[in-house]
Design an enzyme around this catalytic site. Sequence first.
Site, mmCIF file in Angstrom:
data_model
loop_
_atom_site.group_PDB
_atom_site.id
_atom_site.type_symbol
_atom_site.label_atom_id
_atom_site.label_comp_id
_atom_site.label_asym_id
_atom_site.label_seq_id
_atom_site.Cartn_x
_atom_site.Cartn_y
_atom_site.Cartn_z
ATOM 1 N N LYS A 1 55.444 63.484 48.159
ATOM 2 C CA LYS A 1 55.970 63.966 46.880
ATOM 3 C C LYS A 1 55.407 65.333 46.493
ATOM 4 C CE LYS A 1 57.802 59.920 44.684
ATOM 5 N NZ LYS A 1 57.339 58.755 45.472
ATOM 6 N N GLU B 1 59.382 63.078 34.993
ATOM 7 C CA GLU B 1 59.482 61.648 34.722
ATOM 8 C C GLU B 1 58.719 60.932 35.820
ATOM 9 O OE1 GLU B 1 61.484 63.139 36.724
ATOM 10 O OE2 GLU B 1 61.594 61.681 38.347
ATOM 11 N N SER C 1 55.732 58.054 54.862
ATOM 12 C CA SER C 1 55.858 58.939 53.703
ATOM 13 C C SER C 1 54.579 59.009 52.870
ATOM 14 C CB SER C 1 57.023 58.486 52.826
ATOM 15 O OG SER C 1 56.911 57.105 52.512
#
Length: 422
Positions: A88, A110, A378
Amino acid sequence: MSYSENGFFDNFGGKYVAEVLRRPLDELEVEFKKAMKDPAFINELETIQRDYIGRETPLLFAETATKLLGGAQIYIKLEGLANTGAHKINNAIGQCLLAKKMGKTRIIAETGAGQHGVATAAACAKLGLDCTVYMGEVDVRRQQPNVAAMEMYGAKVHPVTSGSRTLKDAVNEAMRDWAANPDSTHYVLGSALGPSPFPDMVREFQSIIGKEVKKQAAERKLDIAAMVACVGGGSNSIGFFAPFIDQKSPRLIGVEAGGIGPGVGENAIRMTGNVSREGILHGYKSRFLLDDDGQALPTRSISAGLDYCGIGPQLAALGKEGRIEFTSATDKEALDAVKFFARNEGVLFAMESAHAGAAAIKLAPTLPKDKALIVNMSGRGDKDIFITCPVFRPAEWKQFLISELERLNEQKDIHEAEIMNK
Ligand SMILES: *Cc1c(COP(=O)(O)O)cnc(C)c1O
């Protein structure tokens, strides 16, 4: 590389937003496209990717796993070694750097489980930007470790008390804030979805994963049969797949959260199964889990990052056209995959990534031994101890929490006694 046409991928995507958000979205699109052609911006981005995120991340040959499964050679892309522990940060850094170039001083985001909030808070700390993260009140309570991390990075966490007080309410609140403060503020959306240009932008910032894989595989002369990634909103998968989409091979496989079963509310399967449908939510058209009134249905997954009711529009389009195959892994299969790769490769997958690992365990034996199968890890699983420990070591974990509580209570007593004695 596979950009949308006017914001659409086939008939998915678009910009279904209130009038007040059109100008900031249009401005963002212009500035993003300019930045991607600006050598100074690219140079600055690459420097931060190298020195702060720690790129490139390794491509690990999973030798023992390969032997045990007896098929294709398994390789693991270790995105979990990126600073903050997951992919991310690639998107958060890219968007924050762009926002800074655009003269914005304030970032909003968010977050649901908190991973995107943590990545954005860290990126803002690195780049000197003010950061506010909208998070449903229910999630704030459930995800204290991530709330604490965001605050340590200097972000303000804003609990959202409307609606179900979870992710979708946080998205609405962030959009409202952006509409009210478009000049000072950039909204860092966390996955490859939302109104255009976010799906294109998030894919481009995440495509560093796929670009590195392509280079690493070429250096080792790998013949890639298939690539596997987990799919929540779709950012790690689309970034991992991006440089390969316009080719006929390898097979590209997205893995959704199978949860505890195929029933409504038991999983987060949007691309297979018969519950999901096409719809419009949060500013874009895609496949969603919606009820007859177009409201989000409840979802379920052991991994907090895979339980969003929608999927990025480009993935929906590529699934429809058949370039990307979709499958799912259950909670149980994901937990088994965590154990398998920890025990045999010394690599602790995040619960989300373990869904890709589980699919790879099934797929590898069906593929030839001279081919490669690449799994995107990930994120790393350190963050998941509150999920994995109660499953793997329930009695010991419970005892640990009780004794921690006792320790804290005693500390409080000591602290109070110290205050009284002053
Ligand atoms: C958030 C998250 C995901 C799911 O999000 P995508 O946008 O689908 O990538 C997957 N893995 C990890 C480790 C995450 O934190």
